[in-house]
Design an enzyme around this catalytic site. Structure first.
Site, PDB file in Angstrom:
ATOM      1  N   PRO A   9       0.752  -1.085  -0.055  1.00 11.70           N
ATOM      2  CA  PRO A   9      -0.011   0.661   0.226  1.00 11.70           C
ATOM      3  C   PRO A   9       1.081   1.312  -0.287  1.00 11.70           C
ATOM      4  CG  PRO A   9      -0.161  -1.075   2.121  1.00 11.70           C
ATOM      5  CD  PRO A   9       0.684  -2.092   1.184  1.00 11.70           C
ATOM      6  N   ASN A  10       0.814   2.400  -0.324  1.00 13.82           N
ATOM      7  CA  ASN A  10       1.123   3.728  -0.780  1.00 13.82           C
ATOM      8  C   ASN A  10       2.215   3.487  -1.466  1.00 13.82           C
ATOM      9  OD1 ASN A  10      -0.967   4.497   0.527  1.00 13.82           O
ATOM     10  ND2 ASN A  10      -0.313   3.510   1.907  1.00 13.82           N
ATOM     11  N   ARG A  17       5.288  11.190  -2.036  1.00 13.22           N
ATOM     12  CA  ARG A  17       5.074  10.705  -0.811  1.00 13.22           C
ATOM     13  C   ARG A  17       5.983  10.919  -0.231  1.00 13.22           C
ATOM     14  NH1 ARG A  17       4.699   4.532   0.948  1.00 13.22           N
ATOM     15  NH2 ARG A  17       3.739   5.033   3.394  1.00 13.22           N
ATOM     16  N   TYR A  22      10.604   8.845   2.035  1.00 14.09           N
ATOM     17  CA  TYR A  22      10.844   8.077   0.628  1.00 14.09           C
ATOM     18  C   TYR A  22      11.324   8.354  -0.949  1.00 14.09           C
ATOM     19  CZ  TYR A  22       7.630   5.408   3.925  1.00 14.09           C
ATOM     20  OH  TYR A  22       7.054   5.539   4.715  1.00 14.09           O
ATOM     21  N   ASN A  72       8.005  -5.782  -0.784  1.00 14.63           N
ATOM     22  CA  ASN A  72       8.214  -4.654   0.032  1.00 14.63           C
ATOM     23  C   ASN A  72       7.034  -3.925   0.557  1.00 14.63           C
ATOM     24  OD1 ASN A  72       7.648  -2.111   1.587  1.00 14.63           O
ATOM     25  ND2 ASN A  72       8.116  -0.905  -0.092  1.00 14.63           N
ATOM     26  N   ALA A  75       2.367  -0.700   5.290  1.00 11.72           N
ATOM     27  CA  ALA A  75       2.524  -0.924   6.422  1.00 11.72           C
ATOM     28  C   ALA A  75       1.781  -2.063   7.043  1.00 11.72           C
ATOM     29  CB  ALA A  75       1.192   0.335   6.804  1.00 11.72           C
ATOM     30  N   HIS A  78       3.751  -4.433   9.154  1.00 11.39           N
ATOM     31  CA  HIS A  78       3.247  -4.089  10.908  1.00 11.39           C
ATOM     32  C   HIS A  78       1.932  -4.514  11.095  1.00 11.39           C
ATOM     33  CE1 HIS A  78       6.189  -1.552  10.190  1.00 11.39           C
ATOM     34  NE2 HIS A  78       6.176  -1.234   9.153  1.00 11.39           N
ATOM     35  N   ASP A  85       1.381 -15.806   7.014  1.00 14.72           N
ATOM     36  CA  ASP A  85       0.482 -16.897   6.189  1.00 14.72           C
ATOM     37  C   ASP A  85       0.958 -16.940   5.054  1.00 14.72           C
ATOM     38  OD1 ASP A  85      -0.128 -17.108   9.190  1.00 14.72           O
ATOM     39  OD2 ASP A  85      -2.112 -16.859   8.727  1.00 14.72           O
ATOM     40  N   GLU A  96      12.552  -9.333   2.431  1.00 11.94           N
ATOM     41  CA  GLU A  96      11.466  -8.475   2.509  1.00 11.94           C
ATOM     42  C   GLU A  96      12.794  -7.014   2.395  1.00 11.94           C
ATOM     43  OE1 GLU A  96      10.705  -8.433   6.948  1.00 11.94           O
ATOM     44  OE2 GLU A  96      10.105  -6.985   6.987  1.00 11.94           O
ATOM     45  N   HIS A  98      12.243  -2.540   2.782  1.00 15.33           N
ATOM     46  CA  HIS A  98      12.108  -1.003   3.362  1.00 15.33           C
ATOM     47  C   HIS A  98      12.994  -0.311   2.505  1.00 15.33           C
ATOM     48  CE1 HIS A  98       8.882  -3.765   5.188  1.00 15.33           C
ATOM     49  NE2 HIS A  98       9.582  -4.472   6.347  1.00 15.33           N
ATOM     50  N   LEU A  99      12.695   0.771   2.540  1.00 17.06           N
ATOM     51  CA  LEU A  99      13.083   1.862   2.276  1.00 17.06           C
ATOM     52  C   LEU A  99      13.545   2.607   3.248  1.00 17.06           C
ATOM     53  CD1 LEU A  99      10.814   2.826  -1.015  1.00 17.06           C
ATOM     54  CD2 LEU A  99      12.554   2.901  -1.497  1.00 17.06           C
ATOM     55  N   SER A 100      12.425   2.849   4.593  1.00 19.50           N
ATOM     56  CA  SER A 100      13.369   3.282   5.606  1.00 19.50           C
ATOM     57  C   SER A 100      13.984   2.906   6.247  1.00 19.50           C
ATOM     58  CB  SER A 100      12.153   4.426   5.694  1.00 19.50           C
ATOM     59  OG  SER A 100      11.232   3.314   5.997  1.00 19.50           O
ATOM     60  N   ARG A 105      12.403   4.395  13.254  1.00 19.17           N
ATOM     61  CA  ARG A 105      10.649   5.150  13.033  1.00 19.17           C
ATOM     62  C   ARG A 105      10.067   5.115  14.115  1.00 19.17           C
ATOM     63  NH1 ARG A 105       8.757   5.196   7.244  1.00 19.17           N
ATOM     64  NH2 ARG A 105       7.926   6.874   7.689  1.00 19.17           N
ATOM     65  N   ARG A 109       6.610   1.208  14.034  1.00 18.35           N
ATOM     66  CA  ARG A 109       6.927   0.532  13.522  1.00 18.35           C
ATOM     67  C   ARG A 109       7.997  -0.610  13.186  1.00 18.35           C
ATOM     68  NH1 ARG A 109       5.008   3.588   8.572  1.00 18.35           N
ATOM     69  NH2 ARG A 109       4.714   5.485   8.980  1.00 18.35           N
TER      70      ARG A 109
HETATM   71  C1  DQA Z   1       8.387   0.914   4.034  1.00 22.43           C
HETATM   72  C2  DQA Z   1       7.862   1.074   5.830  1.00 22.43           C
HETATM   73  C3  DQA Z   1       6.805   1.028   6.311  1.00 22.43           C
HETATM   74  O1  DQA Z   1       6.533   1.059   7.905  1.00 22.43           O
HETATM   75  C4  DQA Z   1       5.471   2.080   6.104  1.00 22.43           C
HETATM   76  O2  DQA Z   1       4.312   1.838   5.913  1.00 22.43           O
HETATM   77  C5  DQA Z   1       5.490   2.076   4.298  1.00 22.43           C
HETATM   78  C6  DQA Z   1       6.784   1.921   3.269  1.00 22.43           C
HETATM   79  C7  DQA Z   1       9.501   1.501   3.547  1.00 22.43           C
HETATM   80  O3  DQA Z   1       9.617   1.207   2.019  1.00 22.43           O
HETATM   81  O4  DQA Z   1      10.549   1.946   4.414  1.00 22.43           O
HETATM   82  O5  DQA Z   1       4.640   1.858   3.732  1.00 22.43           O
HETATM   83  O6  DQA Z   1       7.781  -0.297   3.632  1.00 22.43           O
END
Ligand code: DQA
Length: 142
Positions: A9-10, A17, A22, A72, A75, A78, A85, A96, A98-100, A105, A109
């Protein structure tokens, strides 16, 4: 070799964003750069804002015997037992990303439901994390 780049998502909003967190590059640009960096790999790229859509794509990747997945979960990382599953249920190796740096944070998270069922996690390295995950999945360093 075929690798699925799966984003939750997002992440379709990358570039717009919270660019201080990011970055300024779009998801389309990231996907194009991956294709350019690894010309011998076939990339399938999928993004969804919906948990069920991501689960369906993971199951499809299993059915098609895809060689590896870079995921990735945004959200859902978490919150989602269902994604955990789904990952546990499938065979393709999955990294897995994550950018951040989620551990630097907000407290909510700091935990990942999916990490225990992934090969490993890369976080905090920005877009480079996706490239490193692909490099790992190609087996180049193993
Ligand atoms: C994320 C980190 C997540 O906590 C956040 O909700 C995201 C992006 C990252 O790529 O850093 O949507 O997965």
């Amino acid at each position: 070799m075929t690798i699925l780049i799966l984003n939750g998502p997002n992440l379709n909003l990358l570039g717009h964003r919270e660019p201080d967190i990011y970055g300024h590059g779009t998801l389309e640009d990231l996907e194009a750069r991956l294709r350019a960096a690894f010309p011998d790999i076939t990339f399938e790229c999928f993004q969804s804002n919906h948990e069920g859509g991501l689960i369906d794509r993971l199951q499809q990747a299993h059915a098609q015997k895809i060689d590896g997945i870079v995921f990735n979960p945004g959200a859902f990382t978490h919150t989602s037992v269902a994604l955990r599953d789904a990952i546990a249920a499938i065979d393709p190796p999955l990294v897995e990303v994550h950018l951040s740096n989620i551990y630097a944070r907000e407290r909510f998270r700091h935990s990942s439901y999916v990490s225990p069922v992934c090969i490993g996690q890369i976080c905090g390295l920005g877009r480079t994390g996706y490239f490193l995950a692909v490099q790992y999945l190609t087996g180049a360093d193993r």
